[in-house]
Each structure stands twice: as structure tokens, then as C-alpha cells.
Design an enzyme around this catalytic site. Structure first.
Site, PDB file in Angstrom:
ATOM      1  N   SER A 657       0.842  -1.192   0.000  1.00  0.00           N
ATOM      2  CA  SER A 657       0.000   0.000   0.000  1.00  0.00           C
ATOM      3  C   SER A 657       0.882   1.249   0.000  1.00  0.00           C
ATOM      4  CB  SER A 657      -0.952  -0.032   1.194  1.00  0.00           C
ATOM      5  OG  SER A 657      -1.981   0.908   1.039  1.00  0.00           O
ATOM      6  N   ASP A 748      -9.750  -3.827  -5.293  1.00  0.00           N
ATOM      7  CA  ASP A 748      -9.176  -2.939  -4.285  1.00  0.00           C
ATOM      8  C   ASP A 748      -9.748  -1.533  -4.472  1.00  0.00           C
ATOM      9  OD1 ASP A 748      -7.599  -1.501  -2.525  1.00  0.00           O
ATOM     10  OD2 ASP A 748      -5.740  -2.498  -3.102  1.00  0.00           O
ATOM     11  N   HIS A 780      -8.161  -4.945  -0.942  1.00  0.00           N
ATOM     12  CA  HIS A 780      -6.890  -4.372  -0.527  1.00  0.00           C
ATOM     13  C   HIS A 780      -6.085  -5.322   0.352  1.00  0.00           C
ATOM     14  CE1 HIS A 780      -4.204  -0.980  -0.129  1.00  0.00           C
ATOM     15  NE2 HIS A 780      -4.230  -1.053   1.186  1.00  0.00           N
TER      16      HIS A 780
END
Length: 808
Positions: A657, A748, A780
């Protein structure tokens, strides 16, 4: 058409049998802002449902499968090792709540946990019942299965529980599920005893909470940018058309959440941006009433509030409000307001004259620097304040996190010296200190103080670590026997419990669940996580060192290794995050053992942008200081390599991320430091996304990264580090660049799949050895189900080890 229809045939080398990566078509798409023109030739990939994108994703997955065949054997070994160390049939320690003991069972062969409970037999008995691990769910006397996730997940490739609430009488259950990974949930209300479905009308919403009596649900809805933007009230059993909006947030910087307070006296709405917050309350006895603000919203003021009271035997109780805020101290303070003297909504002036329990260190914070320009204090300097409890004096990077008042005790959580801390005191002693207006006398929980709770750490126990020197390492005086651990209160839902629980773990010590009897200070281990096989914590070592970054800032770096396996320079696995004030806390990992056993040195730089040293550490790694995060990581890895611990040719880095942004940036800035990089759901096209306010998260993210849409300086700064723009391409090829392994998910909503896909195409066009594993049914967080997750981490670790030259 954006992809050659015969691409896979064209990229199959008939003479060698090798498959080459797909070649993405390029089409001009000019992004023009602030007079700058960028030709984003892969912009077409954002059309998720187009045939071209679907075909391209399938081809990249085929190529990834081909590339990962080489590590299939190692992956199977790692999975077998992981599985052999886990007690697959197990149960948690029961937690008492509203007349029941709740616990979770996991069974061998099943992907998900099973939520169970048994009734409390004797109200005065707070000792958790012993559960036979091998017994079948529901087989114990009076045992009920509250929720079997395995049954609900049948037929779904992905299954995630959003939240789960139970009414005070224990009979009504609210639960939400996500079966695609897009973080939109379908909620159901049912009776536990009869399994009768009471309501299934709440679909495609954000989050929800159940009223204590089980008759109302308050929930959040999402706008087109997937932002929780409003709260609705729903009467269980009615249609959704009858629901009433009770709060709406027009400011796109703010996300909304709704819950029930710990004491179940209030519904709580939290409105939070990255730098500002507001809390609204409504009495649960009046669910159709109006929410009222506790402290009116003020820009850059963050706060949280809890209500409690000091019970007194012969006098009236003292009701209080506990507010943790940063109105006067950028690193937060905890104040108590006497509700006999004031009522909400509160003012900043009332907070200024409240009873201060603790405050953090302001050193290095932006607000403090602005008003103390002549002061030379830096983040890592010791902080002393006469009003703080004794245990906080002399802390470095001190931040206070919260204060909780129970019937018999008080808990204080805080962070100092880069680590989490927990302290407690008797409620009666807290009352006396409160009335006397003097610092509270907390007792810090120290895992070193009891041999039964010792967490094992080696202080430079091998020759190579004894070579630490002042040239590369900042030395701080640490408490003798100190170690690299995480600690925090957990499983304490009952206000009237005579004892409290906390969990602790380290890089080398499996998690422990403790219970402290406040009146006697007795500390008992309720559970020690079981690691099967020949695992011994003392065979491994951990240490936190402090390296000097290029701007002379001292940066903590955690090192973990197996004593008998490490030979230097060692194959090295470096991970990082560094964003949103999220700290990379020490934790145990079963999967990591297989890497350590193969001689890998695990390195975790606690870089700026995280919260390890409080608010200043965060501020110095965000907005126009974001490059500090990347520089800290590079400088930490270089220091470890310069000390002879690691070798760049066998160093692999990993981040996900915002940590994926970190990976893309360090690959561009210092490719010579890394042999390989694994980037998970990476935020690598940061500038393009933050320029588009219609995308999920963008407007709220402006307070984290800056606003490049309206600010030219921010635009230029972000463009100078955003991985996608700065990656090599076919016009700017490089001779030496790390191998790149990317993971992403099509559903996501936090980091859209198109970012890593475009980055991948650009890298491959430059001849970089890069490929991506793209999950079609996930979000995600990747795949769901524990065995699937074990498979996933084993595959990823196998690739990382192979780049280090470890093949079995």
C-alpha cells in the site's frame, strides 16, 4: 484497441520455450496541470471492465504463473513448514461480556473461525472457563455456536466479516459480510437462539452498529468516491425506505463512523479527517433524538472522548469526561473534566483548565518548532514535565494514546522510545490523586520484571553485531534488559471486572495473553501461543539499533535473526511502511521463522511518516517532507550493508500500500541497494490519483500528501518522487534495476489496480525483470481464509528467498 490480439503468441520464444512479458500498447493521453505536461500512455488501463483490460490482466497472470513455476517447490516447502508449526485446531481464551463467555474456535482444514459462547454460571466468578481444544463446536454443556464463518462463506471465493454486534441480552446478532473485497457490506440481523432472520434490508453499506436493546441499527452510507459520508437510523424489521438520515458530512476530507460507547450509554458518531476530528453523542435511551457535539470542530484539532465516573462509598459519585486531544500539545494530552462543574459541548478554554493526566513530548513537532524557533531540542531528546506521571519522565518521542477508567482500575497506554507501553493503577488511588490534583502514580507493566513473562532478546550476542560503532549507529541509553516488544490492553469489554488483560509479543516471542489482578498486582499468563515443532525463542535474537540518516536524524531499526544460522554478510529481507502515523510495531510471525532458519537477516527500519516516535515523526515524513521516508529506508539499508551485516546482491525489500509507494520510490532512488523488491497493492501512481478528486480517498488524502491539484509546489514535489513517473521506460532504460514482484487486486478500493498495472507496463517496457500476480476476487487485504493466506505468503516468501539465492 489497446492490446495486440496475438500478443501471447508473439511473446512466446519457440527456440527456448520461454514466455516473454505481455507488451502493452501505448496511446497518448496528456495530463496537464500547472503548465506541466505528462504523457500517460497507459491511462487506458483504468477502464476495468473493458475487454482489453481483462485480456491484459489474464495475460499478465499467465506470465506470472510462468515466472513463479521456478519457486513452486520452495513454496511447497515453506507452506509445509508453516502449517507444521501451527496448532490448526485451537481455541481462544473466553472473554466475559453481558452474561456470556465468548470464544473463537478454529479447526483443522477449515479456513475460518467459529464464534461460540457459554453462559456465565456464577456472577462473582471472573475466572475464564477452560475449553477443551479438541472438542467439537457446540459440544460443551450449554455451548452455543454464535456464528460459523465457514458455513456462511460456502460458495464464495472471497469472504470477509465487516463487524459483529450482539444486543445486551445476548439474543440479537448484527453482522456484515463482503464477498468481493470492495469493502461494501451486506448486513443481517438475526436471533441467535432461534436463527430467525429479523432483517436483511441493509445492503451495500459501509459499517453498522446495533443498539443495546437490539431494536435499532445505525449505519453509514458511502458516496460515489466510496467515502462514508452519512449516518442513517434503521428500525429493525422495517424497510430501508423508512430509514432516517441523522447526520451528513459535506466536507469530503472527513470520513464518518458510528458506534456504541463502551458503557453503552451513547451512540457515537466520529467525523475524522487526517488532521481534524469531531465527536457527536446521542443517549441510547433516546434513539430518535438529536446527536449533539462534544467539542465543536476546529481545524487541526483532533480529539477523542470517553465518559466514566469515580465511584465513592459514602459520597456521590463523580462523573467525568476523559478527553485525549492535541489542542495545546501537538503530541496530545489527556485531560479530565469534572461533569459536576461543566457539561458538553465543551470549549477549549474548559480544556485548558481541566485536570491534565499526561502529555506527550512536543519536541520536533511543526507547531512546537514554529513557536520555539530558538530551541534546539529534537525528536529523540528526553522530555521532562512536572505534571506528567513519574513513569513518563525522560521519555523520547513520547505520545499519549488513551486513558480508560473501569470500576476497579485505570489503564494508560502510551508510546515512548519507539515502543508501545501500558501502565495501570487502582481506581481508588486514581481518585485520591485526582482530588489532590497531583500526578497519578501509575505502575508500568514491564515484561522484564517477571521471569515468567520474559521476552528473549540478545544484546549483540554474535561477533558481527558486536562490531556496531558510532560511525553508523546512534547510541541511546536503554533500560538494562530492554527488548523490542509490543504491548497493549486487550479483551476487556466488562466494566466491572476485577482484573484486566493485556497482550505482548516480540519479533522472537509468540504472543502471550496476560491477566493482572489489580489489588494484588499478580500477573498471570492466560495463554502462550503454541508453536509446534522444535521452536525455541532463545534460538533467535532481536535488537533495535539507531542509524544516522543523511540529515543527522536518528532512526530506529529493528534487526531479527537466528543465532546459529546467520553468517555475514547475510541474505537480507528489509520491510517498511512509513505513512499515516501508523507504527510498524514488533510482532511474531510463524512464516518469518522459515526465512530466519535459512540464515536471513530481517531488517525493519522505523522510518519517518510512521508514528513510532510520536506526532513529529509522522509530520517529518508527510506532505513536503515525504522524501524523508524514502531516504530513511535507504540510509538504514545502506548502514546495515556498510556494517557488513548485509550484501546488496542478496537484499530484498518489501512493502504494501503506502509501503508499496516506498518500494517504488527506493527502487528508483537507490536501485544499487536491492536485488529484488516485492511491492504489495502498491500506491505507485500517487500523483495521478491525488489529482483526481472523484477517486476514492483522494480529497481526504490531501491532508496526508498535500494538494497537488491546487498547489503547484505540491505538484512538483510529488512528481519528483511518484514511482510511476520516475520509473525507467523504453526511452530511459537502465542497466541495473532490482527484480520486481507486484501483487494487486482488481476489487481494491484503496489503491486501484490500475496503479500497479501501469507501473508494471512501464517497467517491462524498459526491460526491467518485473511481473505481477493479480487477484481477480479480492480487495486491498488480499485473499481471505487462513490456508489461502498461508499459500499466498509462502509463495511471496519463496520468490524473495530465490532472489537472495536460496532455493530450498
Amino acid at each position: 484497441m489497446c492490446i495486440e490480439s496475438s500478443k501471447m503468441d508473439n511473446n512466446h520464444n519457440l527456440s527456448t520455450g520461454e514466455i516473454q512479458p505481455p507488451v502493452a500498447q501505448e496511446h497518448d493521453h496528456f495530463r496537464v496541470f500547472h503548465g506541466d505536461i505528462f504523457n500517460d500512455v497507459y491511462d487506458w488501463m483504468k477502464d476495468k471492465h473493458s475487454e482489453q483490460v481483462q485480456q491484459y490482466v489474464a495475460q499478465q497472470n499467465t506470465y506470472a504463473d510462468y515466472r513463479l513455476r521456478a519457486v513452486e517447490g520452495l513454496k511447497k516447502n515453506l507452506f509445509a513448514e508453516l502449517k507444521s508449526r501451527v496448532q490448526e485446531t485451537d481455541t481462544s481464551v473466553p472473554v466475559r461480556m453481558d452474561g456470556y463467555w465468548y470464544f473463537t474456535r478454529v479447526q483443522e482444514g477449515k479456513q475460518y473461525g467459529i464464534q461460540c459462547r457459554i453462559p456465565v454460571e456464577v456472577q462473582e466468578d471472573w475466572q475464564a472457563p477452560s475449553i477443551d481444544v479438541q472438542s467439537e463446536p457446540g459440544s460443551l454443556e450449554n455451548e452455543q455456536i454464535v456464528f460459523d464463518t465457514n458455513e456462511h462463506a460456502k460458495g464464495y471465493d472471497f469472504f470477509q466479516i465487516g463487524s459483529m454486534d450482539i444486543s445486551s441480552d445476548g439474543n440479537v446478532l448484527l453482522y456484515g459480510v463482503d464477498t468481493t473485497g470492495d469493502e461494501r457490506y451486506d448486513y443481517t440481523v438475526k436471533k441467535i437462539d432461534s436463527s430467525e432472520i429479523l432483517d436483511e434490508s441493509l445492503r451495500n453499506i459501509g459499517s453498522a452498529t446495533l443498539s443495546p436493546d437490539g431494536t435499532w441499527v445505525f449505519y453509514t452510507v458511502l458516496d460515489e468516491a466510496w467515502r462514508p459520508c452519512a449516518v442513517y437510523r434503521h428500525k429493525v424489521g422495517t424497510t430501508r425506505q423508512e430509514d432516517v438520515e441523522v447526520f451528513s458530512e459535506p466536507d469530503e476530507r472527513f470520513w464518518i463512523g458510528v458506534d456504541v460507547s463502551f458503557d453503552k450509554r451513547h451512540y457515537v458518531i466520529n467525523a475524522n479527517s487526517k488532521t481534524t476530528s469531531e465527536v457527536l453523542l446521542l443517549d441510547t435511551a433516546n434513539p430518535t433524538g438529536e446527536f449533539s457535539t462534544i467539542l465543536p470542530r476546529q481545524q487541526d484539532v483532533e480529539y477523542d472522548v470517553n465518559f466514566a465516573c469515580f465511584e465513592r462509598e459514602n459520597e456521590a459519585d463523580i462523573p467525568v469526561a476523559i478527553i485525549c486531544h492535541n489542542a495545546f500539545n501537538p503530541n496530545f494530552e489527556i485531560d479530565i473534566l469534572d461533569l459536576r462543574k461543566c457539561k458538553p459541548p465543551f470549549t477549549l478554554e474548559q480544556l485548558r483548565h481541566a485536570t491534565r493526566i499526561a502529555q506527550g513530548s512536543p519536541y520536533g513537532c511543526e507547531a512546537w518548532i514554529a513557536s520555539h524557533s530558538e530551541d534546539s531540542h529534537v525528536i529523540s531528546d528526553q522530555f521532562f514535565d512536572d505534571t506528567n506521571p513519574k513513569i513518563l519522565q525522560g521519555s523520547r518521542g513520547l505520545s499519549v494514546d488513551g486513558l480508560s477508567l473501569y470500576q476497579h482500575f485505570v489503564l494508560l497506554s502510551y508510546r515512548s522510545n519507539g515502543l508501545t507501553h501500558l501502565a495501570y493503577m487502582r481506581k481508588q488511588d486514581a481518585l485520591e490523586d485526582f482530588l489532590a490534583d497531583k500526578p497519578w502514580d501509575f505502575i508500568e507493566i514491564n515484561p522484564d520484571s517477571n521471569s515468567d513473562t520474559q521476552l528473549h532478546v540478545e544484546q549483540a550476542n554474535i561477533e558481527v553485531l558486536s562490531a556496531l560503532n558510532d560511525k553508523h549507529i546512534e547510541k541511546f541509553e536503554l533500560t538494562p534488559g530492554s527488548h523490542v516488544y509490543s504491548i497493549g490492553a486487550t479483551s476487556n469489554p466488562s466494566y466491572d471486572a476485577p482484573s484486566f488483560r493485556y497482550g505482548c509479543t516480540s519479533f522472537t516471542q509468540p504472543s502471550q495473553l496476560h491477566e493482572v489482578r489489580v489489588d494484588t498486582r499478580e500477573d498471570v499468563i492466560l495463554r502462550q501461543s503454541v508453536i509446534l515443532g522444535d521452536f525455541k525463542a532463545e534460538d533467535y535474537a532481536e535488537r533495535m539499533i539507531w542509524i544516522q540518516a543523511r540529515d543527522n536524524t536518528a532512526v530506529p531499526v529493528s534487526l531479527v535473526w537466528k543465532k546459529s544460522a546467520l553468517q555475514t554478510p547475510a541474505p537480507t529481507f528489509a520491510i517498511g511502511y512509513g505513512a499515516y502515523e501508523i507504527s510498524s510495531n514488533p510482532s511474531f510471525s510463524v512464516a518469518r521463522l522459515s526465512m530466519l532458519d535459512r540464515g536471513v537477516l530481517y531488517v525493519l527500519p522505523h522510518i519517518r511518516g510512521g508514528g513510532e516516535l510520536g506526532r513529529a515523526w509522522y509530520e517529518q515524513g508527510r506532505r513536503l517532507h515525504k522524501k524523508h521516508s524514502f531516504e530513511d529506508f535507504i540510509d538504514a539499508v545502506r548502514s546495515v550493508q556498510n556494517l557488513g551485516f548485509a550484501d546488496a546482491s542478496r537484499t530484498v525489500a518489501n512493502g504494501g500500500s503506502a509501503g508499496g509507494l516506498l518500494m517504488g520510490a527506493v527502487a528508483n532512488m537507490a536501485p544499487e541497494c536491492f536485488a529484488g523488491i516485492e511491492a504489495d497493492v502498491p500506491f505507485v501512481d500517487a500523483l495521478t490519483s491525488i489529482l483526481d478528486p472523484t477517486l476514492p480517498l483522494t480529497v481526504t488524502e490531501w491532508e496526508e500528501w498535500g494538494d497537488p491539484l491546487h498547489n503547484h509546489e505540491v505538484y512538483e514535489y510529488m512528481k519528483s518522487y511518484s514511482p510511476y513517473e520516475n520509473a525507467p521506460d523504453k526511452h530511459h532504460r537502465v542497466q541495473n534495476f532490482p527484480q520486481i514482484f507486484i501483487t494487486t487486486s482488481m476489487n481494491d478500493t484503496r489503491v486501484l489496480y490500475v496503479e500497479p498495472l501501469k507501473w508494471l507496463a512501464r517497467l517491462q517496457s524498459a526491460g526491467v525483470d518485473a511481473f505481477a500476480k493479480i487477484e481477480v476476487e479480492a480487495g486491498h487485504g488480499g485473499v481471505s481464509g487462513r490456508y489461502k493466506q498461508w499459500e499466498e505468503v509462502s509463495l511471496e516468501n519463496a520468490w524473495c528467498l530465490s532472489v537472495m539465492g536460496i532455493t530450498e
